[in-house]
Structure formats: C-alpha cells, structure tokens
Design a protein around this motif. Structure first.
Motif: not given
Length: 232
Positions: A125-142
């Motif tokens: 919008n006129s105030l800039g760019q907003t992000e809503f980000n999500f990540w998921y791993s079912w085997d984190y770092f092995g």
C-alpha cells in the motif's frame, strides 16, 4: 542452526518477482552468513551464489550455495527450491513452495539435510510492503523434529532508491527432545533492521540484528552484503 536463511530469502524473491529475465544468477559477498540471526560461518565472511529460472506464469526453480563452518567439518551448504509467485489483487500476493537444504564437506555432513515448505504473503500500500511469512519442516536439520518459523516484516522506501526493512521472527522447535539450540532453548526470537540500496549495478545491504539466544554466534551484529545479478 535455524531456518529460512536471510540471504536465501533474497534469492527466492528474485526468482519469484522478476519474470522479465527467465534465467539469472546472483553473486553475493557478505561479512557474515546469518540464518535467522545465527552465524553459519562462525562470524566470518561468506561468498554465495544462486542460479534461478522463472517462467512467465510465476513458477520458478533455483539453487543457492554458500560456504559455512560447522564443527563436523561441514564447509558448504547447497540448497534447491521450487515455487510459485502469484498476484492475488492490487494489494496482495503470495509466494509458496518447497526448499531442500543440503550440507557437504564432512563424512556426516549429509545427516543434516532436510526439506522445508514455505508460504509468504505480501501486502502493498502507500505505506510500503508488509510481509507475513511462514516456514515448516518435518525433519529439521535431519533430526526428525517438527520446526516452524513465523515472520512479520515491513519495507518502506524512505527516498528514491533507499529502502528500510524491519523484520521480527520466531523460530520454534515443536519437539525439544529431538532438537534444541546451543543454549538449550526450544524457541527464540530474532529481529533485524536493514538498509538497502543499489549502486553501479550492485545491490547493497547493511543490517543490524540480534536474537534472544545467549551465545556469541547469535548475539548482536551488523552484517554488510554486496550482490550483483546477471541475466543469462
């Protein structure tokens, strides 16, 4: 280790938002490689590169690599990803896909390989760019542990060609019996403020960041990175 690397985010964004150049490569030199605020190079510099291919329908595929420095002689991270960027309307967009992180150099480096899915929502919008980000791993770092990251970020152009980006994210291991960070924490927070600009074809970022973790590779720091993208 943590997840959703700051500089990998830049590579993904490049691939998903620049459909004008179907094939591109980006080379980055950074004073440190931080992964959600945790240094992957023991506070030392990093040289990184990506190769990205984007279709006009928003689908993209790419690979990204960086030197790292882990205790088991792991000295290279090499990642792969595929996803799709879609504009929903004049304000909203979504970027989603799957990434695979692989590690090399030591006899047991590959034990840390793992997949991760992500979805990133953008609101402009006129105030800039907003992000809503999500990540998921079912085997984190092995380790077999479920792991999530949730981030909110906002970018604003304070002057033509000069942008400030502030972000806050929470990393959470859903199974502390399988994975915790060095300080024995099941979860932690990370915040970052970055100044971004371009000069003579190079993208420049200076970022100040810190985490709630209490050890020297996750404390407050300023990271400088300089990158250049070439259309192939």
């Amino acid at each position: 280790m943590t997840t959703s690397k700051t500089l990998l985010l830049g590579a993904l964004a490049l691939a998903s938002t620049q459909a004008l150049a179907n094939l591109s490569t980006t080379i980055t030199a950074a004073s440190d490689y931080t992964f959600n605020g945790v240094s992957q190079t023991k506070n030392d510099p990093a040289l990184q590169g990506s190769l990205d291919y984007a279709l006009n329908n928003g689908v993209y595929v790419g690979s990204w690599a960086s030197n790292v420095d882990f205790a088991d002689n792991t000295d290279l991270e090499w990642d792969f990803y595929v996803g799709k960027y879609t504009t929903l309307n004049e304000s909203w967009s979504v970027d989603y896909g799957i990434a695979y992180y692989s590690y090399h150099g030591g006899d047991n480096s590959s034990n840390g390989n793992y997949p991760e899915v992500y979805s990133k929502f953008g609101f402009a919008n006129s105030l800039g760019q907003t992000e809503f980000n999500f990540w998921y791993s079912w085997d984190y770092f092995g380790t077999g542990a479920d792991h999530t990251v949730a981030m909110v970020a906002h970018s604003v152009e304070v002057a033509p060609g000069h942008t400030l980006r502030a972000s806050f994210d929470v990393s959470n291991s859903l199974d502390g019996n399988k994975y915790m960070w060095d300080a024995g924490d099941k979860s932690y927070t990370h915040y970052r403020l970055a100044y971004q600009t371009s000069y003579a074809g190079f993208d420049v970022e200076v970022a100040a960041e810190n985490t709630s973790l209490d050890y020297d590779t996750a404390d407050e720091r300023v990271v400088l990175s300089v990158s250049r993208t070439f259309n192939l």
